[in-house]
Scaffold this motif. Structure first.
Motif, mmCIF file in Angstrom:
data_model
loop_
_atom_site.group_PDB
_atom_site.id
_atom_site.type_symbol
_atom_site.label_atom_id
_atom_site.label_comp_id
_atom_site.label_asym_id
_atom_site.label_seq_id
_atom_site.Cartn_x
_atom_site.Cartn_y
_atom_site.Cartn_z
ATOM 1 N N GLN A 295 0.845 -1.212 0.000
ATOM 2 C CA GLN A 295 0.000 0.000 0.000
ATOM 3 C C GLN A 295 0.876 1.257 0.000
ATOM 4 O OE1 GLN A 295 -3.050 -0.002 2.998
ATOM 5 N NE2 GLN A 295 -4.106 1.759 2.086
ATOM 6 N N LYS A 296 2.081 1.130 0.560
ATOM 7 C CA LYS A 296 2.972 2.292 0.633
ATOM 8 C C LYS A 296 3.868 2.403 -0.598
ATOM 9 C CE LYS A 296 3.061 2.684 5.612
ATOM 10 N NZ LYS A 296 3.717 2.178 6.812
ATOM 11 N N SER A 297 3.781 1.428 -1.475
ATOM 12 C CA SER A 297 4.666 1.458 -2.644
ATOM 13 C C SER A 297 4.182 2.490 -3.657
ATOM 14 C CB SER A 297 4.696 0.078 -3.303
ATOM 15 O OG SER A 297 5.292 0.183 -4.575
ATOM 16 N N PRO A 298 5.101 3.311 -4.174
ATOM 17 C CA PRO A 298 4.699 4.254 -5.234
ATOM 18 C C PRO A 298 4.581 3.564 -6.594
ATOM 19 C CG PRO A 298 7.048 4.477 -4.765
ATOM 20 C CD PRO A 298 6.527 3.423 -3.818
ATOM 21 N N ASP A 299 4.910 2.269 -6.618
ATOM 22 C CA ASP A 299 4.973 1.574 -7.900
ATOM 23 C C ASP A 299 3.735 0.742 -8.209
ATOM 24 O OD1 ASP A 299 7.479 2.648 -8.271
ATOM 25 O OD2 ASP A 299 8.501 0.973 -7.276
ATOM 26 N N LEU A 300 2.706 0.931 -7.402
ATOM 27 C CA LEU A 300 1.487 0.155 -7.625
ATOM 28 C C LEU A 300 0.329 1.125 -7.870
ATOM 29 C CD1 LEU A 300 0.406 -2.806 -7.525
ATOM 30 C CD2 LEU A 300 -0.218 -2.352 -5.151
ATOM 31 N N ALA A 301 -0.309 0.985 -9.010
ATOM 32 C CA ALA A 301 -1.431 1.886 -9.348
ATOM 33 C C ALA A 301 -2.656 1.558 -8.492
ATOM 34 C CB ALA A 301 -1.753 1.751 -10.825
ATOM 35 N N ARG A 302 -3.656 2.402 -8.594
ATOM 36 C CA ARG A 302 -4.900 2.200 -7.845
ATOM 37 C C ARG A 302 -6.038 1.857 -8.809
ATOM 38 N NH1 ARG A 302 -1.558 1.782 -4.520
ATOM 39 N NH2 ARG A 302 -1.409 2.860 -2.522
ATOM 40 N N ILE A 303 -7.134 1.357 -8.220
ATOM 41 C CA ILE A 303 -8.310 1.028 -9.019
ATOM 42 C C ILE A 303 -8.954 2.343 -9.468
ATOM 43 C CG2 ILE A 303 -10.512 -0.225 -9.029
ATOM 44 C CD1 ILE A 303 -7.830 -1.906 -8.679
ATOM 45 N N VAL A 304 -9.435 2.359 -10.698
ATOM 46 C CA VAL A 304 -9.817 3.642 -11.304
ATOM 47 C C VAL A 304 -11.022 4.306 -10.656
ATOM 48 C CG1 VAL A 304 -11.345 2.737 -13.112
ATOM 49 C CG2 VAL A 304 -10.012 4.803 -13.551
ATOM 50 N N SER A 305 -12.007 3.511 -10.206
ATOM 51 C CA SER A 305 -13.245 4.144 -9.713
ATOM 52 C C SER A 305 -13.837 3.329 -8.567
ATOM 53 C CB SER A 305 -14.272 4.221 -10.846
ATOM 54 O OG SER A 305 -14.650 2.897 -11.210
ATOM 55 N N ASP A 306 -14.752 3.957 -7.841
ATOM 56 C CA ASP A 306 -15.434 3.255 -6.738
ATOM 57 C C ASP A 306 -16.205 2.049 -7.262
ATOM 58 O OD1 ASP A 306 -14.498 4.975 -4.805
ATOM 59 O OD2 ASP A 306 -16.146 6.405 -5.117
ATOM 60 N N ARG A 307 -16.797 2.223 -8.452
ATOM 61 C CA ARG A 307 -17.587 1.131 -9.029
ATOM 62 C C ARG A 307 -16.703 -0.098 -9.288
ATOM 63 N NH1 ARG A 307 -19.410 -0.878 -13.944
ATOM 64 N NH2 ARG A 307 -18.236 0.560 -15.255
ATOM 65 N N HIS A 308 -15.535 0.135 -9.880
ATOM 66 C CA HIS A 308 -14.645 -1.000 -10.164
ATOM 67 C C HIS A 308 -14.050 -1.569 -8.870
ATOM 68 C CE1 HIS A 308 -14.712 -1.428 -14.489
ATOM 69 N NE2 HIS A 308 -14.860 -0.117 -14.554
ATOM 70 N N PHE A 309 -13.798 -0.682 -7.885
ATOM 71 C CA PHE A 309 -13.292 -1.142 -6.592
ATOM 72 C C PHE A 309 -14.326 -2.090 -5.951
ATOM 73 C CE2 PHE A 309 -13.001 -0.789 -1.991
ATOM 74 C CZ PHE A 309 -11.660 -1.077 -1.766
ATOM 75 N N TYR A 335 -7.399 1.097 -3.024
ATOM 76 C CA TYR A 335 -6.244 0.189 -3.058
ATOM 77 C C TYR A 335 -6.692 -1.254 -2.905
ATOM 78 C CZ TYR A 335 -2.413 -2.490 -0.961
ATOM 79 O OH TYR A 335 -1.487 -3.457 -0.663
ATOM 80 N N ILE A 336 -6.200 -2.103 -3.762
ATOM 81 C CA ILE A 336 -6.364 -3.549 -3.556
ATOM 82 C C ILE A 336 -4.966 -4.153 -3.656
ATOM 83 C CG2 ILE A 336 -7.316 -5.717 -4.488
ATOM 84 C CD1 ILE A 336 -9.835 -4.238 -5.192
ATOM 85 N N ALA A 337 -4.595 -4.907 -2.637
ATOM 86 C CA ALA A 337 -3.246 -5.498 -2.614
ATOM 87 C C ALA A 337 -3.096 -6.507 -3.743
ATOM 88 C CB ALA A 337 -3.033 -6.198 -1.278
ATOM 89 N N GLU A 353 -16.101 -13.483 -14.922
ATOM 90 C CA GLU A 353 -15.925 -12.286 -15.750
ATOM 91 C C GLU A 353 -14.446 -11.931 -15.809
ATOM 92 O OE1 GLU A 353 -18.337 -9.851 -12.919
ATOM 93 O OE2 GLU A 353 -16.570 -8.536 -12.874
ATOM 94 N N GLU A 354 -14.103 -11.034 -16.733
ATOM 95 C CA GLU A 354 -12.723 -10.541 -16.813
ATOM 96 C C GLU A 354 -12.416 -9.848 -15.489
ATOM 97 O OE1 GLU A 354 -12.382 -7.561 -19.810
ATOM 98 O OE2 GLU A 354 -10.219 -7.396 -19.647
ATOM 99 N N ILE A 355 -11.280 -10.179 -14.856
ATOM 100 C CA ILE A 355 -11.015 -9.631 -13.517
ATOM 101 C C ILE A 355 -10.635 -8.153 -13.589
ATOM 102 C CG2 ILE A 355 -9.532 -9.809 -11.468
ATOM 103 C CD1 ILE A 355 -9.537 -12.875 -11.977
ATOM 104 N N PHE A 356 -9.741 -7.792 -14.453
ATOM 105 C CA PHE A 356 -9.361 -6.393 -14.672
ATOM 106 C C PHE A 356 -8.979 -5.681 -13.374
ATOM 107 C CE2 PHE A 356 -9.948 -2.504 -17.425
ATOM 108 C CZ PHE A 356 -9.175 -2.996 -18.467
ATOM 109 N N GLY A 357 -8.153 -6.370 -12.585
ATOM 110 C CA GLY A 357 -7.696 -5.835 -11.309
ATOM 111 C C GLY A 357 -6.603 -6.739 -10.779
ATOM 112 N N PRO A 358 -6.010 -6.381 -9.597
ATOM 113 C CA PRO A 358 -4.810 -7.092 -9.127
ATOM 114 C C PRO A 358 -5.098 -8.399 -8.379
ATOM 115 C CG PRO A 358 -5.294 -5.254 -7.685
ATOM 116 C CD PRO A 358 -6.367 -5.241 -8.735
#
Ligand code: NAD
Length: 487
Positions: A295-309, A335-337, A353-358
């Motif tokens: 969660q503290k890594s600057p190298d991990l992107a975040r989920i784009v929207s609340d809906r996708h989260f 954030y999703i680990a 469905e397509e996961i489209f997340g980490p």
């Protein structure tokens, strides 16, 4: 005056624009197209060079916008949004002269004296609709092809990646001819209204659900459509395997952009024994990549929207599998680990469905044959990956499955080469682009035969009154041995 010497009238359509104002915009572009302004190579080259300047002059702002939208790490933005477009631009600029040349074809005796060639012509006014996951790349790379092929274009960025949407709308009119290229902004309602207009081609990147309504709207005008869609990309890991290298490459391809890549490995298929070695290897690699607290890594992107989260959280709640790595999340920062789930069945929520997340599910299937069956029972994926030291295994999977693209012992990288067509097959997409393939997508291949009046005696063979003799000679002059048929 703007760079490139174009007039600076306001052309950006704002949110809420209705069909009438879209119609007006499309009509304006159509009249520019009809004027022939986009036809000369020099014009196309200038526009492509302008796009190059747009990227170079604004790299920092682009990276900042992408960070606002997805917390995209600078490294990932530079590589997958800026450089990939710059490479496409260089490739197009270096090759446009040869792409534009007529392609002469083989002739038979009856057409020996004719000039027979394929002429690539622009289609007209094209519409490019982009998604939010690579909001710059997936909008501008198709635009490179549309410009190189001599079209006018309306581009519609995703409203979900709002900062990039806003930046693109600001920059495009500053760098490109406003008579020929325009940005229309808005969400689903505005895009539906936009789609009521007649375009000469629609290039859509996004989900399969929305693709259906794009195709429906296109069918009203019989507009051809390129669809760049998604799906579930499997990663087969079988046979002897360098597990350390495999874990590094798999984790990179999966967790790049927090798994929000259409070509991300969606799930792994392997044996129990491979899973036993893979899970600890992935655990080590993920700590190496993102530290003990990702969660503290600057190298991990975040989920784009609340809906996708919320969608991803729900998938994790519903899975019957066992989370062995990650699983943590934080709603506020979306954030999703990086998460790995084992004991996942074919009917699991993660496979629905397509996961489209980490989140990476691992399915254990002892026999390669059965895992290929599992993939072949489902829609054709955008990409299939095979990790193995054994080339016979790689070739077996390549020969016995179908997908848009195929890559062994790595993920995603096959789409970075402009020489390879990028696109899906079946439900993962229609058509392809990148490099020359983009130029082809946005061109009409016009069959041209320039004839004179010579050899009228030979031509006369086809005129009535028909005789057996004439037929015999005509068949000979037009036979396949003489390259092609007359009709
Ligand atoms: P999306 O389909 O929700 O949105 C894409 C675009 O369509 C946006 O510009 C949006 O404004 C517009 N849109 C939304 N609703 C619409 C409607 N009803 N009518 C017309 N237009 C509408 O897709 P997304 O969520 O942005 O992207 C995720 C999907 O895209 C995933 O399935 C992913 O696999 C796929 N994808 C494919 C590729 C590829 O190159 N094949 C690349 C990236 C993403």
């Amino acid at each position: 005056m703007l760079p490139g010497g174009f007039r600076d009238s306001a052309v950006i359509e704002q949110h809420g624009a209705g069909m009438d104002s879209h119609g007006h915009v499309v009509e304006r572009l159509r009249s520019a197209f009809r004027s022939g302004i986009t036809l000369p190579e020099e014009f196309r080259r200038t526009q492509l060079t302008q796009l190059l300047s747009m990227l170079r002059d604004n790299e920092e702002r682009i990276i900042k916008a992408l960070h606002q939208d997805l917390a995209k790490p600078k490294f990932e933005s530079a590589l997958s949004e800026v450089d990939i477009v710059i490479n496409e631009l260089h490739h197009a600029i270096s090759n446009i002269t040869s792409w534009m040349q007529p392609e002469h074809v083989a002739k038979n005796l009856a057409t020996k004296l004719d000039d027979c060639f394929v002429r690539r012509e622009p289609l007209g006014v094209v519409l490019i609709i982009g998604p939010w996951n690579y909001p710059l790349q997936l909008l501008i790379v198709p635009l490179v092809g549309a410009i190189a092929a001599g079209n006018c274009a309306v581009i519609k960025p995703s409203e979900i990646s709002a900062a990039t949407d806003c930046l693109v709308a600001e920059l495009i009119p500053k760098y490109l001819s406003q008579d020929c290229y325009t940005v229309v902004r808005g969400g689903s309602e505005q895009t539906k209204a936009l789609l009521q207009n007649r375009f000469d081609h629609i290039f859509y990147t996004g989900s399969q659900v929305v693709a259906r309504s794009v195709v429906q709207a296109a069918s009203v005008h019989l507009t051809p459509v390129t669809l760049e869609l998604g799906g579930k990309c499997p990663c087969f890991i079988y046979g002897r395997i360098n597990i350390q290298a495999a874990a590094h490459r798999l984790a990179w391809a999966k967790f790049f952009n927090a798994g929000q890549s259409c070509v991300a490995p969606d799930y792994v298929l392997c044996t129990e024994a491979t899973q036993k070695a893979l899970v600890p290897a992935l655990s080590t690699v993920l700590e190496e990549f993102y530290g003990k607290e990702p969660q503290k890594s600057p190298d991990l992107a975040r989920i784009v929207s609340d809906r996708h989260f919320a969608r991803l959280k729900k998938l994790l709640e519903r899975t019957k599998g066992k989370v062995v790595i990650g699983g943590q999340s934080d709603q506020d920062s979306k954030y999703i680990a990086p998460t790995v789930v084992v004991d996942v069945g074919e009917d699991d929520a993660l496979m629905s469905e397509e996961i489209f997340g980490p989140i990476l599910p691992i399915l254990t299937v002892e026999e390669l044959e059965k895992s290929m069956d599992l993939v072949n029972r489902n829609e054709k994926p955008l990409a299939i990956y095979v990790f193995s030291d054994e080339s016979s295994i790689v070739k077996t999977v390549m020969k016995n499955t179908s997908s848009g693209g195929f890559c062994s012992n790595d993920g995603i990288v096959h789409m970075t080469l402009p020489g390879l067509p990028f696109g899906g097959v079946g439900a993962s997409g229609w058509g392809s682009y990148h490099g020359r393939w983009s130029f082809e997508t946005f061109s009409h291949r016009r069959a041209c035969m320039l004839r004179g009046w010579a050899l009228e005696r030979l031509n006369g063979l086809r005129y009535p009154p028909y005789t057996e003799d004439k037929l015999k000679w005509l068949r000979w002059t037009t036979s396949a041995q003489n390259s092609c048929s007359l009709m």
